[in-house]
Design a protein around this motif. Structure first.
Motif, PDB file in Angstrom:
ATOM      1  N   ARG A 152      30.384  40.788  43.197  1.00 34.80           N
ATOM      2  CA  ARG A 152      30.209  41.226  41.807  1.00 34.80           C
ATOM      3  C   ARG A 152      31.215  42.338  41.526  1.00 34.80           C
ATOM      4  O   ARG A 152      31.150  43.407  42.136  1.00 34.80           O
ATOM      5  N   LEU A 153      32.134  42.066  40.628  1.00 36.21           N
ATOM      6  CA  LEU A 153      33.163  43.032  40.271  1.00 36.21           C
ATOM      7  C   LEU A 153      32.963  43.476  38.826  1.00 36.21           C
ATOM      8  O   LEU A 153      32.245  42.831  38.057  1.00 36.21           O
ATOM      9  N   ARG A 154      33.614  44.561  38.468  1.00 38.33           N
ATOM     10  CA  ARG A 154      33.569  45.027  37.082  1.00 38.33           C
ATOM     11  C   ARG A 154      34.959  45.504  36.699  1.00 38.33           C
ATOM     12  O   ARG A 154      35.544  46.341  37.376  1.00 38.33           O
ATOM     13  N   GLN A 158      33.540  44.608  31.983  1.00 40.81           N
ATOM     14  CA  GLN A 158      33.181  43.191  32.084  1.00 40.81           C
ATOM     15  C   GLN A 158      32.707  42.878  33.502  1.00 40.81           C
ATOM     16  O   GLN A 158      33.399  43.175  34.480  1.00 40.81           O
ATOM     17  N   GLU A 159      31.513  42.273  33.626  1.00 39.77           N
ATOM     18  CA  GLU A 159      31.020  41.872  34.942  1.00 39.77           C
ATOM     19  C   GLU A 159      31.631  40.531  35.323  1.00 39.77           C
ATOM     20  O   GLU A 159      31.653  39.589  34.520  1.00 39.77           O
ATOM     21  N   ILE A 160      32.124  40.461  36.555  1.00 39.69           N
ATOM     22  CA  ILE A 160      32.815  39.266  37.039  1.00 39.69           C
ATOM     23  C   ILE A 160      32.189  38.830  38.355  1.00 39.69           C
ATOM     24  O   ILE A 160      31.935  39.654  39.241  1.00 39.69           O
ATOM     25  N   PHE A 196      33.652  35.236  34.284  1.00 37.29           N
ATOM     26  CA  PHE A 196      33.467  36.441  33.480  1.00 37.29           C
ATOM     27  C   PHE A 196      32.158  36.269  32.709  1.00 37.29           C
ATOM     28  O   PHE A 196      32.082  35.485  31.752  1.00 37.29           O
ATOM     29  N   LEU A 197      31.126  36.969  33.161  1.00 37.60           N
ATOM     30  CA  LEU A 197      29.784  36.738  32.629  1.00 37.60           C
ATOM     31  C   LEU A 197      29.665  37.186  31.178  1.00 37.60           C
ATOM     32  O   LEU A 197      30.124  38.269  30.792  1.00 37.60           O
ATOM     33  N   ARG A 202      25.871  33.137  31.287  1.00 37.24           N
ATOM     34  CA  ARG A 202      26.845  32.052  31.334  1.00 37.24           C
ATOM     35  C   ARG A 202      28.258  32.624  31.402  1.00 37.24           C
ATOM     36  O   ARG A 202      28.482  33.801  31.113  1.00 37.24           O
ATOM     37  N   CYS A 203      29.213  31.788  31.775  1.00 38.85           N
ATOM     38  CA  CYS A 203      30.603  32.226  31.852  1.00 38.85           C
ATOM     39  C   CYS A 203      31.207  32.274  30.450  1.00 38.85           C
ATOM     40  O   CYS A 203      31.320  31.232  29.787  1.00 38.85           O
TER      41      CYS A 203
END
Length: 426
Positions: A152-154, A158-160, A196-197, A202-203
């Motif tokens: 989980r990245l940011r 934006q959460e990715i 990219f949530l 959803r993406c």
């Protein structure tokens, strides 16, 4: 005699396929944890590499499972996709066309874990990629996906969700010697997909790592929310479409980002080390200790593995080891400037040592700062700076070829290019 033959045939048929039933009380993504084995299989032996199983859900072909762990029982976690409430049947059977001739198939047990919207980890599972086999690897048992992990990245708020695959090898791209020097392994570890949530989990958009390591928008087909991807280059870059019928649904594991090297994930799943070494052996990429034979390397058990967290500015690290009662220093870079490590963050490298060397045989570690090679077309820097932010674990592989006991000496320093810092291990 005829009765004995019929009994033997029935037993062989029962081993070649098996069904399991389970029920869902509500619609959910489902992870199947399949305990399988492949009698007679050996990933190092041509003609006996592994069995491939076809997996059917309620009578419909869902995916394939590569039994890379060989004869021993091993749990292969795979996702089945979203299924409705009610009873379901999973059938596994040996794919005779794709399996190695000398590799049998046995299914011992199965557990099914439903993960519904709102459950912990649902988003990580729901967006996991379906990986179709690279065309030139089919029936070759090479560059096989072994594990998928998600971070989980940011970025910019934006959460990715970033998905990375550990492949058993890399047939093209970086040479075997360079992989050991720069990355500390010969598996191929590549991020393949970024989601990219957006709203409702959803993406909002998605990207893949395509040819030449370019990040491009994903606009391909999906299985539910799962993207269908295929490696299309010999260094496992992706295309946003299925190009082969063979497909893997590896259930992802979630990993906290930035706290260790990517290779540390292999340490947590030691089977990846076993498959890596066996593929090197089968593909004739090994040579005796201390010799030079093209791009071949020594037995992976002859290397010291070292993790470190770095920060460089036009600098590149070369790592050195001196053994007790030995005046010589052994280098990770093998005397080559392009094998020195010029990237930030957690890294892993290796240094070839005499067979049988133990951690307690090490007297000193050295850290040399070199001027980094510039990107193609850029001017050569005059000088550089190398910072060791943290020294991670040092270890050898055990006789079984998996990570052994480790040390984590404490060290931190900053040096300019042209200098070498040393520390005593004990």
């Amino acid at each position: 005699m005829r009765a004995l033959f019929l009994l033997a045939a029935a037993a062989a048929a029962s081993q070649a396929q098996r069904s399991f039933e389970f029920s869902l009380v509500r619609p959910a993504e489902v992870v199947a944890e399949l305990e399988l084995s492949s009698p007679g299989a050996d990933w190092a032996a041509s003609g006996r590499e592994a069995a491939v199983a076809d997996l059917f859900v309620d009578g419909k072909l869902n995916q394939q499972v590569m039994l890379f762990a060989g004869e021993k029982r091993y749990v292969y976690p795979v996702f089945l996709g979203t299924l409705p409430a009610g009873r379901h049947t999973v059938r596994l059977e040996r794919n005779a066309r794709q399996s190695a001739r000398g590799a049998g198939f046995e299914a011992h047990a199965a557990k099914f874990r439903p993960v519904a919207p709102g459950d912990a980890g649902y988003d990580v599972l729901a967006h996991a990629p379906v990986l179709h086999a690279r065309e030139d690897t089919i029936s070759q048992f090479s560059d096989t996906p072994l594990l998928v992990y998600c971070e989980r990245l940011r970025e910019g708020g934006q959460e990715i969700l970033q998905y990375t695959v550990i492949f058993s090898n890399e047939d093209g791209g970086t040479s075997t010697r360079a992989l050991m020097a720069r990355w500390g392994r010969t598996t191929d570890i590549e991020y393949v997909y970024r989601c990219f949530l957006g709203q409702a989990g959803r993406c909002a958009r998605a990207t893949i790592q395509a040819k030449d390591h370019k990040e491009v928008e994903f606009d391909g087909q999906r299985f539910g929310q799962h993207p269908l991807l295929t490696p299309v280059t010999r260094n496992n870059m992706l295309a946003p479409r299925p190009t082969t019928a063979l497909r893997y649904h590896l259930a992802p594991v979630e990993i906290q980002p930035g706290i260790h090297s990517r290779e540390r994930v292999m340490d947590l799943w030691p089977v990846t080390w076993t498959v890596m070494a066996k593929e090197l052996q089968r593909e004739n990429k090994l040579r005796p200790f201390g010799q030079v034979d093209g791009e071949k390397i020594s037995d992976p058990r002859n290397y010291l593995y070292l993790d470190a967290k770095l920060k460089v500015a036009d600098g590149a690290f070369e790592f050195l080891v001196r053994l007790k009662n030995d005046r010589r220093w052994r280098s990770s870079a093998l005397g080559r400037a392009d094998y020195a490590i010029a990237r930030d963050g957690w890294i892993r490298t290796t240094i070839e040592m005499p067979p049988g060397t133990r951690i307690e045989d090490i007297e000193e570690l050295g850290f040399a700062c070199r001027v980094a090679n510039p990107p193609r077309g850029a001017p050569q820097p005059v000088a550089g700076v190398c910072q060791l932010e943290q020294l991670g674990s040092l270890f050898f592989l055990t006789p079984e070829g998996v990570p052994g006991a480790s040390l984590a000496p404490k060290a931190t320093f900053t040096i300019p290019s042209g200098l070498t810092e040393t520390i005593r291990v004990r």
